[in-house]
Design a protein around this motif. Sequence first.
Motif, PDB file in Angstrom:
ATOM      1  N   ASP A 106       0.834  -1.190   0.000  1.00 14.96           N
ATOM      2  CA  ASP A 106       0.000   0.000   0.000  1.00 14.96           C
ATOM      3  C   ASP A 106       0.879   1.253   0.000  1.00 14.96           C
ATOM      4  N   ALA A 107       0.245   2.395   0.093  1.00 13.88           N
ATOM      5  CA  ALA A 107       0.969   3.670   0.027  1.00 13.88           C
ATOM      6  C   ALA A 107       1.953   3.824   1.184  1.00 13.88           C
ATOM      7  N   ASP A 110       3.581   1.340   2.746  1.00 15.82           N
ATOM      8  CA  ASP A 110       4.738   0.491   2.432  1.00 15.82           C
ATOM      9  C   ASP A 110       5.638   1.168   1.407  1.00 15.82           C
ATOM     10  N   LEU A 111       5.030   1.753   0.375  1.00 16.49           N
ATOM     11  CA  LEU A 111       5.827   2.455  -0.639  1.00 16.49           C
ATOM     12  C   LEU A 111       6.602   3.609  -0.022  1.00 16.49           C
ATOM     13  N   ARG A 112       5.968   4.347   0.870  1.00 15.81           N
ATOM     14  CA  ARG A 112       6.661   5.465   1.532  1.00 15.81           C
ATOM     15  C   ARG A 112       7.796   4.947   2.415  1.00 15.81           C
ATOM     16  N   LEU A 113       7.580   3.849   3.124  1.00 12.19           N
ATOM     17  CA  LEU A 113       8.643   3.265   3.944  1.00 12.19           C
ATOM     18  C   LEU A 113       9.834   2.847   3.078  1.00 12.19           C
ATOM     19  N   VAL A 114       9.557   2.215   1.948  1.00 11.96           N
ATOM     20  CA  VAL A 114      10.633   1.812   1.040  1.00 11.96           C
ATOM     21  C   VAL A 114      11.384   3.039   0.545  1.00 11.96           C
ATOM     22  N   GLN A 118       7.323   9.788  10.271  1.00 11.61           N
ATOM     23  CA  GLN A 118       7.145  10.275   8.902  1.00 11.61           C
ATOM     24  C   GLN A 118       5.962   9.637   8.177  1.00 11.61           C
ATOM     25  N   VAL A 119       5.546   8.452   8.603  1.00  6.56           N
ATOM     26  CA  VAL A 119       4.395   7.817   7.931  1.00  6.56           C
ATOM     27  C   VAL A 119       3.124   7.838   8.772  1.00  6.56           C
ATOM     28  N   GLY A 120       3.226   8.333  10.004  1.00 11.86           N
ATOM     29  CA  GLY A 120       2.029   8.471  10.828  1.00 11.86           C
ATOM     30  C   GLY A 120       1.550   7.193  11.487  1.00 11.86           C
ATOM     31  N   LEU A 121       2.464   6.274  11.766  1.00  9.43           N
ATOM     32  CA  LEU A 121       2.119   5.039  12.476  1.00  9.43           C
ATOM     33  C   LEU A 121       2.948   4.939  13.749  1.00  9.43           C
ATOM     34  N   SER A 122       2.675   3.926  14.553  1.00  9.34           N
ATOM     35  CA  SER A 122       3.499   3.671  15.736  1.00  9.34           C
ATOM     36  C   SER A 122       4.787   2.949  15.319  1.00  9.34           C
ATOM     37  N   ALA A 123       5.807   3.071  16.149  1.00 13.10           N
ATOM     38  CA  ALA A 123       7.077   2.391  15.858  1.00 13.10           C
ATOM     39  C   ALA A 123       6.897   0.866  15.760  1.00 13.10           C
ATOM     40  N   PRO A 134      12.032   8.291  -7.097  1.00 15.24           N
ATOM     41  CA  PRO A 134      10.765   8.307  -6.347  1.00 15.24           C
ATOM     42  C   PRO A 134       9.851   7.179  -6.835  1.00 15.24           C
ATOM     43  N   LEU A 135       9.231   6.495  -5.912  1.00 15.94           N
ATOM     44  CA  LEU A 135       8.356   5.379  -6.265  1.00 15.94           C
ATOM     45  C   LEU A 135       6.963   5.900  -6.583  1.00 15.94           C
TER      46      LEU A 135
END
Length: 149
Positions: free
Chosen positions: A2-3, A5-9, A26-31, A146-147
Amino acid sequence: MDAIDLRLVELLRGNARLSFAELARQVGLSAPAVHERVGKLESSGVVRGYRADVDPSAVGLGVTALIGVTEESTADAEDVLAELHTMPEIESCYFLAGAEPFLLTVRVATIAELERFVLRLNRTPGVASTRTAVALSVKWENRPRPLAG
């Protein structure tokens, strides 16, 4: 993928040393959620590894060459690849459409070392000929693109 995962990559491609906490910010999730996602990206083979980006000249590999390799007509491509894989001077090997099926990126210390390598490569079973281009300088390489998201 998903978006997120793409941002993490994309973030990891830019700096693989980012902490899970920084990735999470940076992606708005928990560690822990990011840790789990990165683990899945690694286990699925999307993220193949983490490496230091080292200046080849700084470690004594100041000569970069691109070498096209043509196989003998009776050669088995897998056998040629197995031989090429044993040569530590070869940094990358691409299979191409066209007259030269393999394109190698080679790094060595000196032109004399490149000459010895090319002679050894031409004596490799299954290799019919080679064509070498020496890079005068490397302007950039391995630039993360950029992906698409």
